[in-house]
Design an enzyme around this catalytic site. Structure first.
Site, short mmCIF file in Angstrom:
data_model
loop_
_atom_site.label_atom_id
_atom_site.label_comp_id
_atom_site.label_asym_id
_atom_site.label_seq_id
_atom_site.Cartn_x
_atom_site.Cartn_y
_atom_site.Cartn_z
N PHE A 78 5.40 -7.00 0.95
CA PHE A 78 4.09 -6.36 0.98
C PHE A 78 3.07 -7.02 0.06
O PHE A 78 1.88 -7.02 0.33
CB PHE A 78 4.21 -4.90 0.55
N THR A 125 8.03 -8.90 9.62
CA THR A 125 7.19 -8.34 8.56
C THR A 125 7.84 -7.09 8.00
O THR A 125 8.78 -6.54 8.57
CB THR A 125 5.80 -7.95 9.08
N ASP A 126 7.31 -6.60 6.90
CA ASP A 126 7.68 -5.26 6.45
C ASP A 126 6.84 -4.25 7.22
O ASP A 126 5.95 -4.59 8.01
CB ASP A 126 7.48 -5.13 4.93
N TYR A 127 7.11 -2.99 6.97
CA TYR A 127 6.58 -1.87 7.75
C TYR A 127 5.04 -1.83 7.70
O TYR A 127 4.46 -1.63 6.64
CB TYR A 127 7.16 -0.58 7.16
N ALA A 141 2.91 -4.09 7.72
CA ALA A 141 2.35 -5.02 6.73
C ALA A 141 1.14 -5.76 7.25
O ALA A 141 0.24 -6.11 6.47
CB ALA A 141 3.42 -6.01 6.28
#
Length: 752
Positions: free
Chosen positions: A242, A273-275, A277
């Site tokens: 993030f 990606t992260d959540y 992001a």
């Protein structure tokens, strides 16, 4: 029926090919939109974040979904997979992911606690069990290991990693990857994920999601080794983090995602990606809208968009506009399909949906036993003045504190599917060990003064009890305490006080609990403080006033039994800290492998103006990295080097040290080896961990350990970011922690 028949014919053609040719054959059949669809990850109904995916089944049928996270249970996964395989044009199976961080149904200790075992076999075994449970439940992909080095215990996600040291963190990360992925031909193995790439643990002020700012030189020397180790261990996937670095969010950071991860480290897997992001990069100020975010992310090296659906919404148009190449789309799609191929999903889309096995396997007696034995190794005895521990047989024990009988809160952050009624609290564990007639319990105090904070964080709603006044709770606790021989104070943090989104500015024991402890201390009874937490706590008052202190972290399903094992003496504690415990919040960030200033001041030297120190406390942490006591006395002696000097070509250097158990009790010791590069082209830390061995030492026995320090042990990244091995003078140190007072030292030189 025609659609199913068409898929069957295509599937037969694909399955007849070699794995590489399968992916080639499939991609030749795909439209641009279907390729982009493989880069799209949706979220199931059980959320970890704030976004919910809409019209999921319709998107699956249209070929717009490559992965789904947070659908739990083999039956549920099978139902969704059936839509993908039988109702979409090409029948490409979905890969299902879940945050299996420290166990699936059988909850193991949080990762920070497991690292404190310094037992790579135990860590690998815990990951293996988690994979076995998850894999029969439809899950083929876990978002772990977390490889982030963390030096600021205010950061909640310190609970998910291995602590402050890159060498140990690398060993832990590799063990986790081995545990999850051991042999991908085995359907009990699932894909691991290198996260969060990169530097997430360096967030300023310990605030989650916040800015990271450091030199690239510091990055490579002090933070990156665990990521590299996870890649070297064969992790199939990675996740961007993030945070921003060098004023660029990691989701857009082509240098790190492509040049370093894929170029320098040779990562060939799939990057997610992260959540949400990509959307969050708008708030960062790095993208004007979701379309620009999608373009920047995929061009930086991202393969899959987690939840935002920015790729589905905007990449086809971006290709037409010439802002993203078809080659870039093809490359990302290929990586997603290759992941599915490696997981065996083209051979059998339902290979991870084994309902009958799940019913037999989940939380088996053997798994629960393993969770207990691992938890035993994670507990760290910080202090034991006057040999208060182990508890005496027949003693009347008062368990006092709001965390003493809240079994759910023992699980810690990121537990997935535990059966709450099967968790063991500290009180229950001590009752089972010593008997109900010998162990009494009192709640004692609230966790927080602020009821609103409690209600937001409490997993076990019994925390919120307000049926008695503060005065009545204290009176009840003091009554139980006075009728006991020894007090076990169970204080600290709720499970949700650490983990993602749970930073704390003050990491002392919350005020109501600390006031309870002070009142208990006035009774004059011997006290064993058991802290239950997801991070190091500031225990300055406690260390000065409480004779015995144990950090039990959040130990998972068998927490209570493990604490009872150690407090009773049935298990000799062997856990050692992988993070420094500050004596003041003002010392943070704190870590053992710091640099010297031009005006250094010793760890325990008193204040002297115009030197690098504090006016009000010494520089030393309260408890050093590597610290941990046992019920035995281990003496280190006879530190020997195979040579006083060697050329580069003559390395490795062999180091021997003798350990003697001077007590009448068998022990397990964690012997640690450090080096200090005295003079170099860039300044080096005062010490660096370069080896460790967890070894049994029998009562009255001695063992001789041998370590090897090879070229990598003495190398570092120089100002030009080249890895170099320079001639020069070194200190070689061995002992029970990073505390200078317990280390044996020898000088060594690398000559030209």
């Amino acid at each position: 029926m025609k659609k199913i028949f068409a898929f069957a014919a295509l599937a037969a053609m694909i399955l007849a090919c070699s794995p590489k040719s399968r992916v080639d054959a499939l991609m030749a059949q795909m439209t641009l939109e279907e390729k982009i669809g493989q880069l799209n990850q949706l979220v199931g109904p059980e959320l970890t974040g704030t976004e919910a995916s809409q019209n999921v089944e319709e998107k699956i049928r249209s070929g717009a979904v490559g992965s789904i996270l947070n659908i739990k249970g083999a039956e549920n996964v099978r139902a969704v997979q059936k839509i993908a395989v039988e109702e979409s044009r090409l029948g490409i199976p979905i890969v299902f992911g879940l945050d299996v961080i420290h166990g699936y149904e059988t909850a193991f200790p949080i990762p920070l606690a497991m690292a404190c075992s310094w037992d790579m076999e135990a860590i690998e075994r815990a990951s293996r069990i988690a994979a076995e449970e998850a894999s029969v439940s439809g899950i083929a992909w876990t978002f772990t290991p977390m490889c982030d080095i963390a030096r600021d215990p205010r950061w909640g996600r310190i609970a998910e990693g291995a602590g402050e040291d890159p060498y140990l963190g690398a060993a832990v990360a590799a063990a986790q990857v081995r545990g999850f992925q051991r042999d991908l031909s085995d359907s009990t193995c699932i894909a691991a994920c290198v996260k969060h790439f990169a530097l997430y643990g360096g967030a300023q002020a310990g605030r989650d999601y916040y800015t990271v700012d450091m030199s690239r030189q510091q990055m490579f020397n002090e933070y990156m080794l665990p990521y590299q180790a996870a890649v070297d261990a064969g992790a199939l996937t990675a996740m961007s983090s993030f945070n921003e670095f060098e004023s660029v969010p990691l989701t857009f950071h082509k240098y790190l995602l492509t040049d370093v991860l894929r170029g320098r480290y040779g990562f060939e897997g799939m990057l997610v990606t992260d959540y949400t992001a990509i959307k969050e990069c708008i708030a960062h100020g790095a993208a004007a809208d979701l379309k620009e975010g999608a373009i920047k992310a995929i061009n930086a090296g991202v393969d899959m968009d987690m939840v935002d659906e920015s790729f589905n919404k905007h990449l086809a148009e971006a290709v037409k506009e010439g802002k993203v190449s078809v080659k870039t789309i093809d490359q990302a799609c290929r990586r997603v399909l290759e992941l599915k191929e490696k997981l065996g999903l083209f051979d059998d889309p339902y290979r991870f949906c084994r309902e009958e096995q799940a019913a037999e396997l989940l939380q088996s007696d053997k798994y629960v036993s393993d969770a207990r034995s691992v938890a035993d190794e994670c507990i760290v005895l910080l202090k034991n003045e006057g040999s208060v521990l182990p508890l005496k047989e027949g003693a009347r024990i008062a368990v006092i504190g709001p965390l003493g009988d809240l079994s759910k809160e023992m699980l810690g952050c990121w537990h997935v599917m535990p059966k709450y009624h099967e968790q063991i609290s500290v009180y229950q564990g001590l009752v089972d060990r010593f008997g109900a007639d010998k162990v009494k319990y009192a709640f004692g105090s609230h966790v927080f003064d602020d009821q609103k904070v409690e209600s937001k964080l409490a997993l076990d709603k019994n925390v919120l009890r307000r049926d008695k006044s503060d005065e009545a709770l204290l009176a009840e606790a003091l009554s139980v305490a006075r009728s006991s021989d020894v007090i076990v104070a169970t204080l600290g943090e709720l499970a949700r006080m650490s983990g993602e989104g749970c930073s704390r500015s003050d990491i002392t024991i919350p005020a109501p609990q600390r006031e309870l402890l002070k009142a208990l201390a006035k009774t004059g009874k011997p006290i064993v403080l058991v802290t239950l937490a997801g991070r190091p706590l500031v225990l300055d008052w406690e260390d000065e006033n409480i004779p015995a202190i144990v950090t039990a972290w959040h130990l998972g399903a068998e927490a209570g039994n493990a604490v009872a094992d150690v407090l009773s003496g049935d298990v000799n504690p062997s856990g050692r800290l992988t993070v420094s415990f500050p004596r003041s919040v003002g010392q943070i960030p704190i870590h053992y492998n710091h640099k010297n200033s031009g005006r250094p001041r010793g760890d325990y030297a008193p204040f002297q103006r115009y030197t690098s120190c504090y006016c009000d406390v010494v520089n030393a942490p309260l408890y050093h990295f590597g610290h941990g006591l046992s019920y035995s006395e281990i003496e280190y002696s006879d530190l020997e080097l195979s040579a006083d000097s060697l050329s580069r070509a003559q390395l490795p250097l062999k180091v021997k040290v003798k350990l003697t158990n001077k007590s009448g009790r068998d022990a397990v010791e964690v012997a640690q080896l450090y080096i200090h590069d005295r003079f170099a082209s860039i300044t080096r830390p005062v010490k660096e961990l370069k080896g460790f061995q967890r070894v049994a030492v029998g009562a009255g026995q001695s063992v001789e350990l041998e370590f090897e320090l090879d070229k990598d042990s003495f190398s570092f990244y120089d100002y030009s970011l080249e890895k170099v091995l320079e001639a020069g003078d070194f200190e070689i140190m061995a002992g029970a922690s990073a505390d200078d007072r317990v280390l044996l030292k020898k000088n060594f030189r690398i000559v030209e």
